[in-house]
Scaffold this motif. Structure first.
Motif, PDB file in Angstrom:
ATOM      1  N   VAL A 110       0.931  -1.210  -0.351  1.00 43.57           N
ATOM      2  CA  VAL A 110       0.041  -0.062  -0.105  1.00 43.57           C
ATOM      3  C   VAL A 110       0.200   0.940   0.227  1.00 43.57           C
ATOM      4  O   VAL A 110       2.080   1.326   0.436  1.00 43.57           O
ATOM      5  N   ASP A 111      -0.068   2.064  -0.417  1.00 39.98           N
ATOM      6  CA  ASP A 111       1.108   3.528  -0.314  1.00 39.98           C
ATOM      7  C   ASP A 111      -0.066   4.994  -0.654  1.00 39.98           C
ATOM      8  O   ASP A 111      -1.201   4.731  -0.440  1.00 39.98           O
ATOM      9  N   HIS A 112       0.137   6.465   0.032  1.00 42.59           N
ATOM     10  CA  HIS A 112      -0.722   6.954  -0.689  1.00 42.59           C
ATOM     11  C   HIS A 112      -1.275   7.668  -1.814  1.00 42.59           C
ATOM     12  O   HIS A 112      -0.250   6.920  -2.509  1.00 42.59           O
ATOM     13  N   GLY A 113      -2.339   7.692  -1.751  1.00 39.86           N
ATOM     14  CA  GLY A 113      -2.843   7.541  -2.848  1.00 39.86           C
ATOM     15  C   GLY A 113      -3.398   9.120  -3.224  1.00 39.86           C
ATOM     16  O   GLY A 113      -4.223   9.608  -3.912  1.00 39.86           O
ATOM     17  N   TYR A 114      -2.829  10.064  -2.831  1.00 37.99           N
ATOM     18  CA  TYR A 114      -3.030  11.271  -3.187  1.00 37.99           C
ATOM     19  C   TYR A 114      -2.769  12.118  -4.297  1.00 37.99           C
ATOM     20  O   TYR A 114      -3.306  12.119  -5.515  1.00 37.99           O
ATOM     21  N   ALA A 115      -1.751  11.446  -4.921  1.00 37.74           N
ATOM     22  CA  ALA A 115      -0.832  11.463  -6.240  1.00 37.74           C
ATOM     23  C   ALA A 115      -0.316  10.340  -6.818  1.00 37.74           C
ATOM     24  O   ALA A 115       0.017   9.134  -5.868  1.00 37.74           O
ATOM     25  N   LEU A 116      -0.639   9.623  -8.020  1.00 35.28           N
ATOM     26  CA  LEU A 116       0.068   8.195  -8.976  1.00 35.28           C
ATOM     27  C   LEU A 116       0.804   9.296  -9.844  1.00 35.28           C
ATOM     28  O   LEU A 116       0.938  10.406 -10.469  1.00 35.28           O
TER      29      LEU A 116
END
Length: 873
Positions: free
Chosen positions: A740-746
């Motif tokens: 998992v990772d932060h998902g504000y930016a891809l």
């Protein structure tokens, strides 16, 4: 290694830092050695020997050394000064240089460094330096000479030994006719990795010619045998700082390292070389490595030296097409140079490459859309050729035809289906054939037409199964078109022939047969070998293969290009009517990008105030995130997405987005989590992206969601996530699923197939690629906002002439109020500035179609001379 940075505008004082550190008496009074001029351009303009600070400033401003005569249009303080190419010796070289007690050995290492840099600069002049001429710099020609000021430095910012040379390449070059012009800096960036590898190979060769050292190949670099790794690590405090930053921010790769380097950079203290040598020697001696050990190491190396073997041409050939179906000249130079570390220098590499180009298994394919010649291997070319022939034959078979009342009824029941979608459905169903291809721009309704075709196939008794490269894309195909789907990797494994099966016998477990239709979504991203396997497997089972995608979007990560070739040879319907974007002008902009008219598309965004230019990368990121947060007052988080081309930029944007939300009290109490990408902090309210498929946990790679709860800590932590797709809630135990990772930016690749209401794009870098730009500016329904830092334009922009406006001032740090249910835009740039930005972005898009001619003075293929006056593609 080689780092490459823009020097910014000449009026910003570019070059003064380097001349301030230089001292003629550096051996006795401290400081660094004086700079030295290199390059045929410098020699032509009377610049030789030590670098004079005034002459350097004049050249960086676009004048001659005296400052009397302008060499380029727009010379002066706003002229882009040039680029700093920094060549750093491997750590083992710097440690030996710093800790040896023998002045002769130290001088030999410095001489080797100077010779390696000079040879690399000469190579750069010959192979990868081009100047511009004509209106908007449209014409290209190879330079006759460069003006390069080189400065040898001795330390890292933590005053560890780090022998490196700054090469300030002035943005003015000597043309073949004796005139001068600005450099096209894009070629320096394209050749960066090759230049770094060539420098290291030449440095190793120069060291071997001067000292009794044994060179050990170290992957793409080299190390001096016998210099302990522990002492190298001790003298790598900057490396430790960077690694600590990467661990804290979850970074990986070259771009992340660059971000870490900038983030941890401290002011470089005054240099006192004699004192530093004494300190380094004492420091090393206390850890078991000093002048005595260095001398002993050199004495032993005199009789135990053994050079690595030359790379096998066949290994190099196959390595070049392992991840792509074609390669360029610069990629071949890089591969050969990396294989020749410790074997030979640039001349040896050139001689070895001549044999490589003569290899009949290496085939030239012609120029790509950027004007670069491309090569491949005979084996891969034959694979693609055979697959095309097989697919063309299959496409013409009188099979899998669906027509009649059932099809008409299905079309009648879908009143919103467009004319071009109807044409595509009839092509897939009525025309028949065992292979079919469909192309469509983003947002043209490919999923809807596949759902319609599926209904028709099933009504005729066919079983329809799907595949896509990513798990998220496979899930999207299943949900939007009703086609049971899995990843392509899983499908190929499922359909592979059983061991011992006769040739042509289909796999029993996959149950593919003549009543099966296989639909592959996003086929433009599938590499050639996988597509070839699909064609072979489906034909062996007499099944129908339908390939759907767009070759203008992201290209295959591995060897690819076969999908485009198939669409050019098989009758292919094209969907061009964009339906995703709400406003007509935005749909027209996506279409313009797809056709290579990037400047036209960006002009549309500029006209409406959707393009902002920041004073620096940090300011640009801050402004982007501030606008993204402001948009949250009217639009939910799941409807907004930030896009960037590089993973390091994505991490910086994710961190900035979380900081804003935390300060606004929109996130719960954070908890550190160990993920597959490094340590991360998650809290209730965080946006999350899954980075690996997991049927057990019910998630797909690229799937987005919001953290609604957290249980446990440390290794026992469990995230409760509400997924965007279908609003399902899943529990992710990090011990078993840390992906998992932060998902504000891809990243743009990760965002392929994602649709949101509002996109916020960090432009620059890979937006220069049409495929990247097409994805970035086609993810939104309502709005897309572009942000780019000014330094990027200064590094790459076209020479606009003396009457053009300078780069824009710093953007506002806070967004303006909203109106019309979308984020309000700042006032659009002035007409002059908009023209500058548009021309620069068109230049960056790489759409110049430059043809090449062979240089008859050379006896091997890659040396090519660009022709003049070519227009935009």
């Amino acid at each position: 290694m080689l780092s490459l940075h823009s020097l910014g505008t000449a009026g910003g004082g570019a070059g003064r830092y380097y001349t301030a550190l230089a001292r003629d008496d550096y051996y006795t009074q401290g400081g660094e050695p004086p700079g030295e001029w290199q390059g045929q351009g410098a020699a032509e303009w009377g610049l030789a020997g030590a670098v004079d600070a005034t002459a350097l400033q004049n050249v960086l401003q676009g004048f001659d050394g005296t400052g009397q005569h302008a060499q380029v249009q727009g010379a002066g303080g706003d002229h882009h000064a040039g680029w700093d190419l920094t060549f750093s010796a491997p750590k083992s070289v710097s440690v030996l240089w710093a800790t040896t007690g023998d002045p002769t050995t130290r001088a030999a290492i410095q001489d080797a460094q100077r010779a390696a840099v000079a040879a690399t600069v000469a190579f750069m002049e010959k192979h990868c330096a081009f100047t511009r001429r004509g209106h908007a710099g449209m014409d290209r020609e190879r330079v006759a000479g460069l003006a390069v000021a080189t400065f040898e430095h001795s330390t890292s910012r933590e005053q560890d030994p780090q022998l490196h040379t700054h090469c300030l390449v002035a943005n003015v070059a000597l043309r073949q006719d004796g005139t001068a012009g600005a450099l096209d800096g894009r070629h320096l960036y394209r050749w960066k990795m090759a230049l770094g590898a060539l420098y290291r190979a030449e440095l190793a060769a120069q060291l071997q010619s001067r000292l009794p050292v044994q060179i050990d190949r170290d992957r793409s670099s080299f190390a001096i045998h016998g210099v302990p790794e522990a002492i190298q690590a001790h003298f790598s405090k900057r490396s430790d700082q960077i690694q600590e930053w990467l661990a804290a921010h979850g970074g990986e790769g070259a771009k992340a390292a660059e971000a870490a380097t900038l983030s941890t950079r401290a002011h470089k203290p005054e240099i006192d070389r004699p004192a530093l040598f004494a300190r380094w020697q004492a420091d090393g001696h206390a850890r078991g490595w000093g002048p005595e050990q260095a001398a002993q190491r050199l004495a032993r190396s005199a009789w135990e030296r053994d050079r690595p073997l030359e790379p096998a041409l066949a290994d190099m050939r196959e390595g070049l097409v392992a991840q792509q179906s074609t390669f360029t000249e610069r990629e071949a130079w890089r591969a050969m140079a990396e294989g020749m570390q410790g074997v030979g220098g640039i001349r040896d590499i050139e001689a070895r490459l001549k044999d490589f180009w003569r290899d009949p298994a290496v085939v030239e394919l012609g120029d790509d859309r950027r004007g670069e010649a491309r090569w491949s291997t005979e084996a891969l070319r034959q694979l693609e050729s055979d697959t095309i022939t097989r697919a063309e034959r299959a496409a013409s078979l009188p099979s899998h035809s669906v027509a009649g009342a059932a099809l008409e009824s299905i079309l009648h029941d879908r009143p919103t289906i467009s004319a071009e979608q109807t044409t595509a459905v009839r092509y897939l169903c009525e025309r028949g054939g065992a292979v079919a291809t469909v192309e469509g721009l983003p947002g043209t309704g490919k999923s809807f037409l596949l759902d319609t075709a599926r209904a028709a196939w099933e009504a005729a008794g066919y079983r329809v199964v799907g595949a896509a490269l990513s798990g998220k894309a496979a899930q999207g195909l299943q949900e939007s078109a009703g086609i049971p789907s899995a990843t392509l990797h899983a499908r190929l494994k499922e359909w592979a022939p059983e061991p011992g099966a006769a040739a042509g016998e289909p796999a029993a477990s996959g149950a593919l047969d003549a009543k099966t239709v296989v639909v592959v979504d996003e086929a433009g991203m599938v590499d050639s070998r996988k597509l070839a396997a699909l064609v072979e497997i489906t034909q062996a089972a007499s099944a129908k293969l339908v390939l759907v995608g767009d070759h203008r979007q992201l290209q295959p990560i591995e060897a690819g290009g076969l999908f485009r070739a198939l669409t050019e040879r098989i009758e292919t319907p094209h969907l061009n009517e964009i339906r995703r974007q709400a406003e007509p002008w935005a749909r027209e902009a996506v279409d313009a990008i797809a056709e290579g008219r990037v400047g036209e598309a960006l002009a549309a965004y500029e006209k409406r105030g959707f393009v902002q230019v920041g004073a620096s990368k940090a300011d640009t990121v801050h402004a982007l995130v501030a606008h993204w947060v402001k948009a949250g007052e009217q639009h939910p988080t799941a409807s907004r997405l930030i896009l960037a081309g590089e993973r390091a930029d994505v991490r910086a944007l994710n961190a900035a987005a979380r900081d804003h939300l935390q300060q606004a009290g929109q996130l719960g109490t954070g908890q550190p989590i160990a993920t597959a990408h490094g340590p991360r902090e998650f809290a209730v309210g965080d946006r999350l992206v899954c980075t690996r498929n997991s049927t057990f946990h019910g998630v797909r790679n690229g799937q987005l969601g919001t953290v609604e709860g957290m249980a446990g800590t440390g290794e026992k932590a469990v995230l409760q996530v509400r997924l965007d797709d279908g609003a399902r809630r899943v529990e992710l135990p990090l011990r078993h699923y840390p992906h998992v990772d932060h998902g504000y930016a891809l990243t743009t690749h990760k965002a392929q197939g994602v649709t949101v209401d509002h996109a916020f794009v960090l432009a620059g870098g890979k937006l220069a690629d049409r495929e990247i730009g097409l994805v970035q500016l086609s993810r939104h329904r309502e709005s897309a906002h572009l942000f780019v830092d000014r330094s990027f334009y200064e590094a790459e922009r076209v020479e606009h002439g003396p009457n053009r406006s300078p780069p824009p001032a710093r953007m506002a740090e806070t967004p303006e109020p909203e109106s019309r249910a979308t984020l309000a835009r700042p006032s659009p740039p002035t007409a002059q500035l908009a023209d500058n930005i548009r021309e620069a972005m068109t230049e960056l898009a790489g759409q110049l179609q430059v043809s090449h001619q062979k240089d008859t003075t050379q006896d091997y293929r890659p040396t090519r001379q660009p022709s003049q006056g070519q227009g935009l593609e």
